[in-house]
Design a protein around this motif. Structure first.
Motif, PDB file in Angstrom:
ATOM      1  N   MET A 192       1.162  -1.282  -0.056  1.00 23.97           N
ATOM      2  CA  MET A 192       0.257  -0.004  -0.046  1.00 23.97           C
ATOM      3  C   MET A 192       0.643   1.081  -0.026  1.00 23.97           C
ATOM      4  SD  MET A 192      -2.093   1.775   3.702  1.00 23.97           S
ATOM      5  CE  MET A 192      -2.312   3.363   3.515  1.00 23.97           C
ATOM      6  N   GLY A 193       0.412   2.048  -1.420  1.00 22.72           N
ATOM      7  CA  GLY A 193       1.459   2.960  -1.016  1.00 22.72           C
ATOM      8  C   GLY A 193       1.393   4.165  -0.254  1.00 22.72           C
ATOM      9  N   LYS A 194       2.276   5.295   0.253  1.00 24.39           N
ATOM     10  CA  LYS A 194       1.512   6.445   0.939  1.00 24.39           C
ATOM     11  C   LYS A 194       0.910   7.270  -0.454  1.00 24.39           C
ATOM     12  CE  LYS A 194       2.856   9.079   3.830  1.00 24.39           C
ATOM     13  NZ  LYS A 194       2.126   9.757   4.758  1.00 24.39           N
ATOM     14  N   ARG A 195      -0.226   8.083   0.417  1.00 27.24           N
ATOM     15  CA  ARG A 195      -1.369   8.761   0.218  1.00 27.24           C
ATOM     16  C   ARG A 195      -0.176  10.043  -0.368  1.00 27.24           C
ATOM     17  NH1 ARG A 195      -7.185  11.490   1.158  1.00 27.24           N
ATOM     18  NH2 ARG A 195      -7.195  12.802   0.153  1.00 27.24           N
ATOM     19  N   PRO A 196      -0.428  10.732  -1.453  1.00 27.21           N
ATOM     20  CA  PRO A 196       0.206  11.307  -2.057  1.00 27.21           C
ATOM     21  C   PRO A 196       0.062  12.845  -2.086  1.00 27.21           C
ATOM     22  CG  PRO A 196      -1.290  10.824  -4.209  1.00 27.21           C
ATOM     23  CD  PRO A 196      -1.069   9.469  -3.071  1.00 27.21           C
ATOM     24  N   ARG A 224      -5.134  13.041  -5.249  1.00 23.98           N
ATOM     25  CA  ARG A 224      -6.461  13.742  -5.039  1.00 23.98           C
ATOM     26  C   ARG A 224      -5.860  15.067  -3.363  1.00 23.98           C
ATOM     27  NH1 ARG A 224     -10.056   9.595  -7.430  1.00 23.98           N
ATOM     28  NH2 ARG A 224      -8.009   8.758  -6.518  1.00 23.98           N
TER      29      ARG A 224
END
Lengths: 331, 331
Positions: free
Chosen positions: B1-5, B49
């Motif tokens: 799970m990539g961190k949220r950009p 987002r």
DNA sequence: CTGAAAGCGCTTACAG
DNA sequence: CTGAAAGCGCTTACAG
């Protein structure tokens, strides 16, 4: 309009540090009772409530769930009531989301929903385009309750078709041998479950099945199906997937000059408001929608937390016997 | 799970400052087209987002609205669909909230709702305990659509009773002179509006009114009202406040041996699913609930922004003529 | 048992 | 036209 009070305001009034206020509100242990009470008193005086946006920013948890709203016919009100109450008890807030009618579009919207990081979970009361495989991209959100498992078997609280079996057995007890099933739309797990239960019961009890017709939720279509029946099909027991289909079937039967329930017995599902007043009143299955909604939400919350799924309650649906069912009239 | 950009990630990839990214997303003017495009491309690549919680913290606006859910019977699905879509277009997110059944409790919950600072507005499809006077305390939130004005006159899209007048005039045209109204629960603006329109029309056209009965939404009670009628009341036209009441009335009439529509004509409201298949099918009023929901939400958003209320569309409701209405049979 | 401090990811004056 | 910086109101290691 006074400005909204913050934890600093509370701290000042209570004569403690801001972190202490925070500790009290997050329930951290190791706060002395006198301190806690001072804080609580000050907070009450200012009617302080923690700012959820700020909290969410620190905790990296949104505390929000999305509910996808479904086709008209489900009694959404009580369903939401149960779901929302349960969610709130678990510390979540529930948002309503609606999907496009178009399947492609809807699939994209679901992806966006899951990828938005705005929701920790999505509960759908509606058939979803992609049956529940959260992509890697959308890993942070959980998608639950599409109500189909990997082999497209219907699962979940709405798909418990046991009342249908109960109704068929009762009809057999009354002397019925010939059955017809008017099925609902096959993208609805509940419709599939009912059709499967019908077929299995016909098989198991060695009954005669005139067929499985329908395939959508239109009462008009149900009428047409009954109009298309052969004249010598009587006596007949019609198992409709819901009350609208049952009503259409009854109307068509009566207009053919068949008596209901003398010539044909009919059962529905949902116990919609008018089914009690129908002529004849419709035998149906009532659902405890509030608890059904609550159960669905419990299941989603468990999935998010990695807990195991709660056990399905067994008394969520109940057959309501009414005038549309009777022994077949001898011909 | 990539961190949220975050906007920083986008800025780095696009080779601009973080504020520039923010400027692009908030639509601030004065960003050169090449820069904007660079930013947008980078954002798309990362599927960035903006974090709504962070934004909300800076702007001091939650972007959330609460919808109070109503009694079962309203077709909540389409109503919500319209409301949610409209809210989203206006940049809001819609949350579902349910109130206690108990009136005292509910009043307290409404206060909490308004005082929580978590919502910019509250839209209620349900009768609310305190008819719409936001206290000073809760000033930041707007409470709209209790559907009663200060003098307790019913207002709003749901309270447009003109179709009832149309139905009565049509019945008079068919030869009817004697009427009965089965009213809905008087805490519902729509019920009050229909009753008032009935009374006004009786008066205006010099008709005979057997009375206004009912006063709740129970079909059983409607049955009892018809059972209590004198034998010599025929021919009669019954104007019921909704389809459930109409169905109860028809059932009771038929069981008394009265023919519908020969002896008694009946009208309902809502065009619920079964009314089309009823025997006889029920003359009713269909509502464009999607647009009704959208209109209600537009009204709330206008109130929040201090704009004036949008004009009420006129074609949201429509009479559907069906078998339950006919000229009175000569006796 | 309590406090000082960092930092979550944005928006928005303020400079330049 | 773009950037550096403050600060929204919290939570949570880290000290003491």
């Amino acid at each position: 309009m006074g400005k909204r009070p913050t934890s600093h305001d509370v701290a000042r009034l209570a004569g403690v540090s801001q972190s202490t206020v925070s500790f009290v509100f997050t329930g951290r242990e190791g706060i002395s009772t006198p301190t806690r009470e001072k804080v609580l008193r000050a907070a009450a005086e200012l009617s302080y409530r923690p700012n959820l946006a700020a909290r969410s920013m620190r905790t990296q948890r949104t505390g929000r769930l999305a509910v996808v709203i479904p086709f008209p016919g489900l009694n959404l009100g009580s369903l939401l009531e149960g779901a929302v109450t349960t969610a709130r008890e678990a510390g979540y807030t529930v948002e309503v989301v609606n999907l496009s009618d178009e399947s492609d579009e809807a699939a994209r919207e679901v992806d966006t929903l899951l990828g938005s990081f705005e929701y920790e979970g999505v509960l759908s009361f509606s058939p979803l385009p992609k049956p529940g495989l959260p992509s890697a991209e959308s890993a942070p959100a959980f998608l639950a309750l599409t109500e189909f498992d990997e082999e497209m078997h219907a699962i979940g609280a709405f798909s418990d078709a046991r009342p249908l079996v109960e109704m068929m057995e009762h009809l057999v007890g009354l002397g019925h041998r010939r059955f017809l099933h008017i099925a609902g739309a096959s993208d609805y797990p509940a419709a599939v479950a009912r059709r499967d239960a019908y077929l299995a019961t016909v098989e198991r009890l060695g009954l005669e099945s005139v067929g499985v017709v329908g395939g959508n939720w239109s009462g008009i279509h149900a009428r047409e199906c009954v109009e298309a029946l052969a004249d010598d099909v009587l006596p007949l027991a019609i198992i409709a997937a819901n009350d609208v289909l049952a009503a259409g079937a009854i109307r068509a039967a009566v207009q053919r000059g068949w008596s209901v329930p003398g010539d044909v017995s009919v059962t529905g599902w949902d116990d919609v408001a008018l089914s009690l007043h129908f002529l004849p009143s419709i035998t149906t299955v009532s659902q405890d929608r509030r608890r059904l909604g609550a159960y669905s939400m419990r299941r989603l919350v468990a999935a998010i937390r990695g807990d195991e799924a709660p056990e399905l309650e067994t008394d969520l649906q109940q057959v309501i016997w009414r005038e549309s069912v009777a022994p077949p009239r001898p011909r």
